[in-house]
Write an enzyme that holds these catalytic residues in place. Structure first.
Site, PDB file in Angstrom:
ATOM      1  N   GLY A   5       0.938  -1.165  -0.061  1.00 20.39           N
ATOM      2  CA  GLY A   5      -0.102   0.172  -0.048  1.00 20.39           C
ATOM      3  C   GLY A   5       0.842   1.114   0.033  1.00 20.39           C
TER       4      GLY A   5
ATOM      5  N   HIS B 210      -0.825   6.813   8.006  1.00 24.23           N
ATOM      6  CA  HIS B 210      -0.123   7.742   7.346  1.00 24.23           C
ATOM      7  C   HIS B 210      -0.879   9.339   6.926  1.00 24.23           C
ATOM      8  CE1 HIS B 210       3.559   5.676   6.326  1.00 24.23           C
ATOM      9  NE2 HIS B 210       3.039   4.860   5.907  1.00 24.23           N
TER      10      HIS B 210
ATOM     11  N   GLN C  90       3.335   9.844   1.399  1.00 20.30           N
ATOM     12  CA  GLN C  90       4.649   9.201   1.519  1.00 20.30           C
ATOM     13  C   GLN C  90       5.490   9.585   0.115  1.00 20.30           C
ATOM     14  OE1 GLN C  90       2.502   5.119   2.163  1.00 20.30           O
ATOM     15  NE2 GLN C  90       4.781   4.934   2.857  1.00 20.30           N
TER      16      GLN C  90
ATOM     17  N   HIS D  76      -2.744   0.565   8.622  1.00 19.57           N
ATOM     18  CA  HIS D  76      -1.492   0.853   8.123  1.00 19.57           C
ATOM     19  C   HIS D  76      -1.426   2.131   7.514  1.00 19.57           C
ATOM     20  CE1 HIS D  76       3.158   0.386   7.824  1.00 19.57           C
ATOM     21  NE2 HIS D  76       2.773   1.390   6.571  1.00 19.57           N
ATOM     22  N   GLU D  77      -2.096   2.099   6.101  1.00 22.71           N
ATOM     23  CA  GLU D  77      -1.949   3.401   5.323  1.00 22.71           C
ATOM     24  C   GLU D  77      -2.697   4.445   5.675  1.00 22.71           C
ATOM     25  OE1 GLU D  77       0.117   3.224   3.027  1.00 22.71           O
ATOM     26  OE2 GLU D  77       0.374   1.015   3.031  1.00 22.71           O
TER      27      GLU D  77
ATOM     28  N   CYS E  49       7.526  -0.800   6.544  1.00 19.26           N
ATOM     29  CA  CYS E  49       7.066   0.348   5.729  1.00 19.26           C
ATOM     30  C   CYS E  49       8.058   1.003   4.745  1.00 19.26           C
ATOM     31  CB  CYS E  49       6.444   1.420   6.833  1.00 19.26           C
ATOM     32  SG  CYS E  49       5.918   2.996   5.984  1.00 19.26           S
TER      33      CYS E  49
END
Length: 170
Positions: free
Chosen positions: A39, A138, A44, A134-135, A92
């Site tokens: 992902g 961010h 990012q 997790h994504e 990551c």
């Protein structure tokens, strides 16, 4: 890790189906695939927008992970379904070479929009739920090491898992 943008709350997307949004999504997908990621979040790649993309098919970084369909999720909202948490190893693209044991909700509902503004509403569990959490972290300025409960469970991949076949799926 350390870039100020990765520690900020990302801005919501207000317009859908624009050339700028499609260009961002193309960049995100290309980056994610080039790095064998599961992902990627817009911050990012230097863009403060509430956009994530994720997909797991046959990924060499996650050889034992279940299939996760390609999804573009814009302005996501996560709702845990119960209190059950599971700890598992995560890595990551913004924290290369490290893995940490991270607690995540076992089941959740996620809602948001696709690139055309259509509603997405899914209930997921397992690796799929972990990837989404997790994504979306961010987008809220959270990197997975911030969620590791015991720093003895954070380390370099090649030290923690010297035999790559023992590498955990996430």
């Amino acid at each position: 890790m350390g870039h100020p943008l990765l520690l900020q709350v990302a801005e919501p997307v207000r317009e859908f189906a624009t050339p700028e949004l499609f260009a961002l999504l193309d960049d995100m997908l290309e980056t994610m695939h080039a790095l064998d990621g599961a992902g990627l979040a817009a911050p990012q790649i230097g863009v403060s927008r509430r956009v994530v993309i994720f997909e797991v098919q046959a990924n060499p970084r996650y050889p034992r992970a279940e299939v996760v369909p390609r999804t573009v999720l814009i302005n996501p909202v996560l709702t845990p379904l119960g209190d059950a948490m599971e700890e598992d190893w995560e890595g990551c693209l913004s924290v290369p070479g490290l893995r940490g044991l991270v607690p995540r909700y076992a089941r959740l509902r996620y809602r948001g929009r696709d690139p055309h503004g259509n509603v997405i509403d899914r209930t997921v569990e397992g690796f799929h739920a972990r990837v989404v959490q997790h994504e979306v972290d961010h987008l809220d300025g959270i990197l997975y090491p911030m969620r590791v409960r015991d720093l003895r469970n954070l380390g370099f991949e090649d030290v923690l898992f010297p035999d790559r076949t023992a590498l955990p799926p996430d």
